[in-house]
Design a protein around this motif. Structure first.
Motif, PDB file in Angstrom:
ATOM      1  N   PHE A   1       0.839  -1.179   0.000  1.00 39.42           N
ATOM      2  CA  PHE A   1       0.000   0.000   0.000  1.00 39.42           C
ATOM      3  C   PHE A   1       0.883   1.242   0.000  1.00 39.42           C
ATOM      4  CE2 PHE A   1      -2.743  -3.142   2.123  1.00 39.42           C
ATOM      5  CZ  PHE A   1      -3.825  -3.053   1.270  1.00 39.42           C
ATOM      6  N   SER A   2       0.414   2.289  -0.642  1.00 41.87           N
ATOM      7  CA  SER A   2       1.166   3.529  -0.669  1.00 41.87           C
ATOM      8  C   SER A   2       0.605   4.543   0.309  1.00 41.87           C
ATOM      9  CB  SER A   2       1.150   4.123  -2.078  1.00 41.87           C
ATOM     10  OG  SER A   2      -0.186   4.287  -2.546  1.00 41.87           O
ATOM     11  N   ALA A   3      -0.713   4.701   0.347  1.00 45.24           N
ATOM     12  CA  ALA A   3      -1.267   5.752   1.182  1.00 45.24           C
ATOM     13  C   ALA A   3      -2.769   5.593   1.322  1.00 45.24           C
ATOM     14  CB  ALA A   3      -0.950   7.126   0.576  1.00 45.24           C
ATOM     15  N   TRP A   4      -3.283   6.226   2.386  1.00 48.00           N
ATOM     16  CA  TRP A   4      -4.719   6.418   2.510  1.00 48.00           C
ATOM     17  C   TRP A   4      -5.095   7.644   1.684  1.00 48.00           C
ATOM     18  CZ3 TRP A   4      -7.882   3.703   6.179  1.00 48.00           C
ATOM     19  CH2 TRP A   4      -7.188   2.849   7.035  1.00 48.00           C
ATOM     20  N   ASP A   5      -6.312   7.677   1.166  1.00 47.12           N
ATOM     21  CA  ASP A   5      -6.836   8.870   0.510  1.00 47.12           C
ATOM     22  C   ASP A   5      -7.661   9.649   1.512  1.00 47.12           C
ATOM     23  OD1 ASP A   5      -5.767   8.130  -1.891  1.00 47.12           O
ATOM     24  OD2 ASP A   5      -7.594   7.172  -2.631  1.00 47.12           O
ATOM     25  N   SER A   6      -7.457  10.965   1.535  1.00 41.92           N
ATOM     26  CA  SER A   6      -8.268  11.809   2.392  1.00 41.92           C
ATOM     27  C   SER A   6      -9.616  12.016   1.743  1.00 41.92           C
ATOM     28  CB  SER A   6      -7.593  13.168   2.613  1.00 41.92           C
ATOM     29  OG  SER A   6      -8.476  14.038   3.276  1.00 41.92           O
ATOM     30  N   GLY A   7     -10.663  11.600   2.432  1.00 40.63           N
ATOM     31  CA  GLY A   7     -12.000  11.730   1.872  1.00 40.63           C
ATOM     32  C   GLY A   7     -12.734  12.946   2.382  1.00 40.63           C
ATOM     33  N   ALA A   8     -12.040  13.788   3.146  1.00 41.64           N
ATOM     34  CA  ALA A   8     -12.736  14.927   3.722  1.00 41.64           C
ATOM     35  C   ALA A   8     -13.281  15.862   2.659  1.00 41.64           C
ATOM     36  CB  ALA A   8     -11.794  15.703   4.646  1.00 41.64           C
ATOM     37  N   VAL A   9     -12.647  15.868   1.499  1.00 40.66           N
ATOM     38  CA  VAL A   9     -13.137  16.709   0.409  1.00 40.66           C
ATOM     39  C   VAL A   9     -13.350  15.895  -0.844  1.00 40.66           C
ATOM     40  CG1 VAL A   9     -12.212  18.902   1.218  1.00 40.66           C
ATOM     41  CG2 VAL A   9     -10.744  17.382  -0.084  1.00 40.66           C
ATOM     42  N   ARG A  10     -13.573  14.609  -0.704  1.00 35.76           N
ATOM     43  CA  ARG A  10     -13.905  13.779  -1.855  1.00 35.76           C
ATOM     44  C   ARG A  10     -15.240  14.251  -2.414  1.00 35.76           C
ATOM     45  NH1 ARG A  10     -12.826   7.412  -2.094  1.00 35.76           N
ATOM     46  NH2 ARG A  10     -10.774   8.242  -1.713  1.00 35.76           N
ATOM     47  N   VAL A  11     -15.356  14.374  -3.740  1.00 30.71           N
ATOM     48  CA  VAL A  11     -16.498  15.085  -4.311  1.00 30.71           C
ATOM     49  C   VAL A  11     -17.523  14.159  -4.900  1.00 30.71           C
ATOM     50  CG1 VAL A  11     -14.910  16.919  -4.969  1.00 30.71           C
ATOM     51  CG2 VAL A  11     -15.738  15.361  -6.713  1.00 30.71           C
ATOM     52  N   ARG A  12     -18.721  14.687  -5.008  1.00 32.27           N
ATOM     53  CA  ARG A  12     -19.733  14.141  -5.878  1.00 32.27           C
ATOM     54  C   ARG A  12     -19.983  15.200  -6.931  1.00 32.27           C
ATOM     55  NH1 ARG A  12     -24.771  13.610  -3.890  1.00 32.27           N
ATOM     56  NH2 ARG A  12     -24.440  15.112  -2.248  1.00 32.27           N
ATOM     57  N   SER A  13     -20.013  14.839  -8.185  1.00 32.29           N
ATOM     58  CA  SER A  13     -20.269  15.821  -9.238  1.00 32.29           C
ATOM     59  C   SER A  13     -21.655  15.602  -9.800  1.00 32.29           C
ATOM     60  CB  SER A  13     -19.225  15.706 -10.350  1.00 32.29           C
ATOM     61  OG  SER A  13     -19.273  14.442 -10.941  1.00 32.29           O
ATOM     62  N   ARG A  14     -22.373  16.675  -9.993  1.00 38.15           N
ATOM     63  CA  ARG A  14     -23.689  16.615 -10.593  1.00 38.15           C
ATOM     64  C   ARG A  14     -23.647  17.458 -11.867  1.00 38.15           C
ATOM     65  NH1 ARG A  14     -27.976  17.285  -5.560  1.00 38.15           N
ATOM     66  NH2 ARG A  14     -27.366  15.411  -4.446  1.00 38.15           N
ATOM     67  N   GLY A  15     -23.891  16.823 -12.988  1.00 39.27           N
ATOM     68  CA  GLY A  15     -23.778  17.553 -14.243  1.00 39.27           C
ATOM     69  C   GLY A  15     -25.105  17.684 -14.943  1.00 39.27           C
ATOM     70  N   ILE A 298     -12.451   2.381   5.721  1.00 39.85           N
ATOM     71  CA  ILE A 298     -12.713   3.795   5.974  1.00 39.85           C
ATOM     72  C   ILE A 298     -12.411   4.111   7.429  1.00 39.85           C
ATOM     73  CG2 ILE A 298     -14.440   5.639   5.816  1.00 39.85           C
ATOM     74  CD1 ILE A 298     -16.037   3.662   3.988  1.00 39.85           C
ATOM     75  N   VAL A 299     -11.791   5.270   7.658  1.00 36.74           N
ATOM     76  CA  VAL A 299     -11.511   5.748   9.002  1.00 36.74           C
ATOM     77  C   VAL A 299     -12.125   7.138   9.158  1.00 36.74           C
ATOM     78  CG1 VAL A 299      -9.720   6.545  10.581  1.00 36.74           C
ATOM     79  CG2 VAL A 299      -9.389   4.431   9.325  1.00 36.74           C
ATOM     80  N   ALA A 300     -12.800   7.359  10.275  1.00 39.49           N
ATOM     81  CA  ALA A 300     -13.307   8.686  10.622  1.00 39.49           C
ATOM     82  C   ALA A 300     -12.523   9.191  11.823  1.00 39.49           C
ATOM     83  CB  ALA A 300     -14.798   8.616  10.962  1.00 39.49           C
ATOM     84  N   THR A 301     -11.991  10.394  11.732  1.00 35.36           N
ATOM     85  CA  THR A 301     -11.156  10.944  12.790  1.00 35.36           C
ATOM     86  C   THR A 301     -11.899  12.019  13.575  1.00 35.36           C
ATOM     87  OG1 THR A 301     -10.156  12.838  11.635  1.00 35.36           O
ATOM     88  CG2 THR A 301      -9.226  10.652  11.194  1.00 35.36           C
ATOM     89  N   HIS A 302     -11.368  12.302  14.758  1.00 30.25           N
ATOM     90  CA  HIS A 302     -11.923  13.385  15.579  1.00 30.25           C
ATOM     91  C   HIS A 302     -11.502  14.741  15.026  1.00 30.25           C
ATOM     92  CE1 HIS A 302     -14.116  14.783  18.957  1.00 30.25           C
ATOM     93  NE2 HIS A 302     -13.087  15.255  19.628  1.00 30.25           N
ATOM     94  N   GLY A 303     -10.669  14.736  13.992  1.00 32.56           N
ATOM     95  CA  GLY A 303     -10.315  15.971  13.306  1.00 32.56           C
ATOM     96  C   GLY A 303     -11.281  16.293  12.184  1.00 32.56           C
ATOM     97  N   ARG A 304     -12.465  15.673  12.207  1.00 28.18           N
ATOM     98  CA  ARG A 304     -13.522  15.893  11.214  1.00 28.18           C
ATOM     99  C   ARG A 304     -13.082  15.466   9.819  1.00 28.18           C
ATOM    100  NH1 ARG A 304     -17.319  19.934  13.419  1.00 28.18           N
ATOM    101  NH2 ARG A 304     -16.556  20.555  15.474  1.00 28.18           N
ATOM    102  N   GLY A 305     -12.263  14.436   9.757  1.00 30.88           N
ATOM    103  CA  GLY A 305     -11.788  13.946   8.473  1.00 30.88           C
ATOM    104  C   GLY A 305     -12.211  12.517   8.220  1.00 30.88           C
ATOM    105  N   PHE A 306     -12.293  12.159   6.935  1.00 31.20           N
ATOM    106  CA  PHE A 306     -12.534  10.778   6.510  1.00 31.20           C
ATOM    107  C   PHE A 306     -11.369  10.350   5.631  1.00 31.20           C
ATOM    108  CE2 PHE A 306     -16.818  10.248   8.009  1.00 31.20           C
ATOM    109  CZ  PHE A 306     -17.351  11.526   8.019  1.00 31.20           C
ATOM    110  N   TRP A 307     -10.863   9.145   5.886  1.00 31.67           N
ATOM    111  CA  TRP A 307      -9.747   8.608   5.119  1.00 31.67           C
ATOM    112  C   TRP A 307     -10.144   7.229   4.605  1.00 31.67           C
ATOM    113  CZ3 TRP A 307      -4.965  11.216   4.652  1.00 31.67           C
ATOM    114  CH2 TRP A 307      -4.885  12.416   5.380  1.00 31.67           C
TER     115      TRP A 307
END
Length: 440
Positions: A1-15, A298-307
């Motif tokens: 594994f290389s890294a976790w992805d930060s999901g705190a700003v992972r997007v949904r796009s609506r077109g 998936i990990v949820a942190t107390h720093g209001r982040g999702f990884w």
């Protein structure tokens, strides 16, 4: 594994034609920053939250469906009263204060499944943290609350609960009878932050305990294999002085556990007998919950982040590794057009967080560094070679002066590592490139 992805700003796009909007996370219409949210597994537009509110995320309609009416004593609350659906019966939603409640009709009616399940005679032990002792809720008093609910994924009527005052209880018949199965080591003010019923055996469960309010920061995780008659402490490999926040079991691989602590994430491949870090690039923050979702972690942190750790196929096969070299069976990969501005002459006009890699993820392992070139060949169903990678492949430089688009849009070239350890390559579904690298 290389890294976790930060999901705190992972997007949904609506077109929409001529009207394209890009969205980050948006508020739900139920719950808030405190308490659970519970999406309805049978009705994706419906979400429950708080103590308890119902809402439709598509229409914005919301209503109060709390079970806290006509109670034998005033309801007691904490910051996160549990609210969870059952895997065995996806119509069943459970909520806890000092009582346990159940609804099977979206909160229209509730059944109270218990009397007060917390300690009948709360006490303040001499080692109680001074800040905790001073932070008293006059409405709650010294009484405890149910802090964790775990319906069995195997039997709909089997439930486990843990309280924030150090009790674990079990009911085999949906609340008709309750058994106190608390480990003898648990004293008042031991918070059962997570109870996890096994996905493989109804007699097995796991409990993560937080005792920092008792000025005890040591890790405590317990496992039972006999329906709570006896418990074993399983903390070998967890760091001293760092208390637990959660524990979860993988439903697809028996023995694979993940624990979230106040400073990191740990994994066990042998049902908790031994633990090792799964930190990678995660910040050393409080990891409040973890979840296995399909093939991701998936990990949820107390720093209001999702990884998110994309594709944990290798974790699920780690116990099978034998020999000095191992190629992990890859998970399913789906090829579909990516929503992107790729190819425009401008800079990326997208949120900056990583999304899952586009392509098939291939993981491999070397116990020691390879002594020569390494080759990986991808075959089709007929056994014909489609793409070959080699550690000796040259990495061709990009002449930015000859590009018709911004250099940031260029796909990075993949190469095979020959170093010891775990490695990941992402095949972009393309066939073997033409000579001289054209078409990469």
């Amino acid at each position: 594994f290389s890294a976790w992805d930060s999901g705190a700003v992972r997007v949904r796009s609506r077109g929409k034609f001529a009207n394209i909007t890009m969205r980050d996370w948006e508020p739900l219409c139920a719950g808030g920053e405190s308490g659970y949210t519970a999406p309805d597994p049978l009705h994706p537009a419906i979400v429950f939250g708080g103590t308890v509110e119902w809402c439709n995320v598509e229409t914005g309609e919301r209503k109060n469906v709390t079970p806290e009416v006509n109670l034998p004593s005033p309801a007691r609350h904490t910051w996160t009263n549990p609210l969870v659906f059952s895997e065995a019966n996806p119509r069943a939603l459970y909520f806890g204060d000092q009582f346990l409640f159940k609804t099977t009709n979206g909160g229209e009616t509730w059944t109270r499944l218990s009397d007060d399940l917390t300690r009948p005679n709360p006490v303040d032990p001499p080692n109680l943290d001074a800040t905790t002792a001073a932070d008293a809720d006059p409405q709650r008093g010294k009484g405890g609350v149910i802090y964790s609910i775990s319906p069995s994924p195997l039997v709909a009527s089997l439930l486990w609960i843990g309280t924030d005052d150090g009790l674990i209880k079990r009911t085999p018949d949906d609340g008709k009878t309750w058994e106190d199965v608390t480990p003898k080591e648990l004293t008042p003010w031991s918070k059962v932050v997570m109870i996890e019923a096994s996905h493989f055996d109804t007699n097995e469960a796991y409990a993560a305990i937080d005792r920092h309010r008792l000025t005890d920061n040591e890790p405590y995780v317990y496992r039972t294999k006999d329906a709570g008659k006896t418990w074993q402490k399983i903390t070998t490999g967890l760091p001293a002085g760092v208390y637990l926040q959660t524990i979860k079991e993988d439903a697809k691989r028996r023995g694979l556990l993940v624990a979230g602590t106040e400073l990191g994430v740990f994994v066990s491949f042998n049902d908790g007998d031994n633990w090792q870090p799964l930190q990678l690039n995660l910040p050393p923050t409080s990891n409040r919950d973890v979840a296995f979702k399909d093939n991701d972690l998936i990990v949820a942190t107390h720093g209001r982040g999702f990884w998110i750790l994309d594709d944990i196929s290798a974790l699920r096969q780690a116990a099978d590794v034998k020999g000095d070299t191992y190629l992990f069976a890859p998970g399913d990969a789906i090829q579909f057009p990516q929503p992107t501005d790729d190819g425009t002459p401008t800079q990326k006009d997208e949120p900056f967080a990583e999304n899952p890699p586009t392509g098939a993820i291939i993981d491999y392992y070397f116990k020691t560094p390879a002594t020569g070139p390494v080759t990986l060949e991808i075959l089709n169903a007929a056994g014909t070679g489609v793409r070959t990678y080699s550690s000796s492949d040259p990495i061709l430089p990009v002449d930015v002066n000859k590009l018709s688009t911004a250099a940031i849009w260029q796909r990075s070239q993949e190469s095979l590592s020959t170093a010891a350890g775990m490695h990941r390559l992402v095949w972009d579904f393309r066939p073997q490139p033409a000579p001289a690298g054209a078409g990469r």
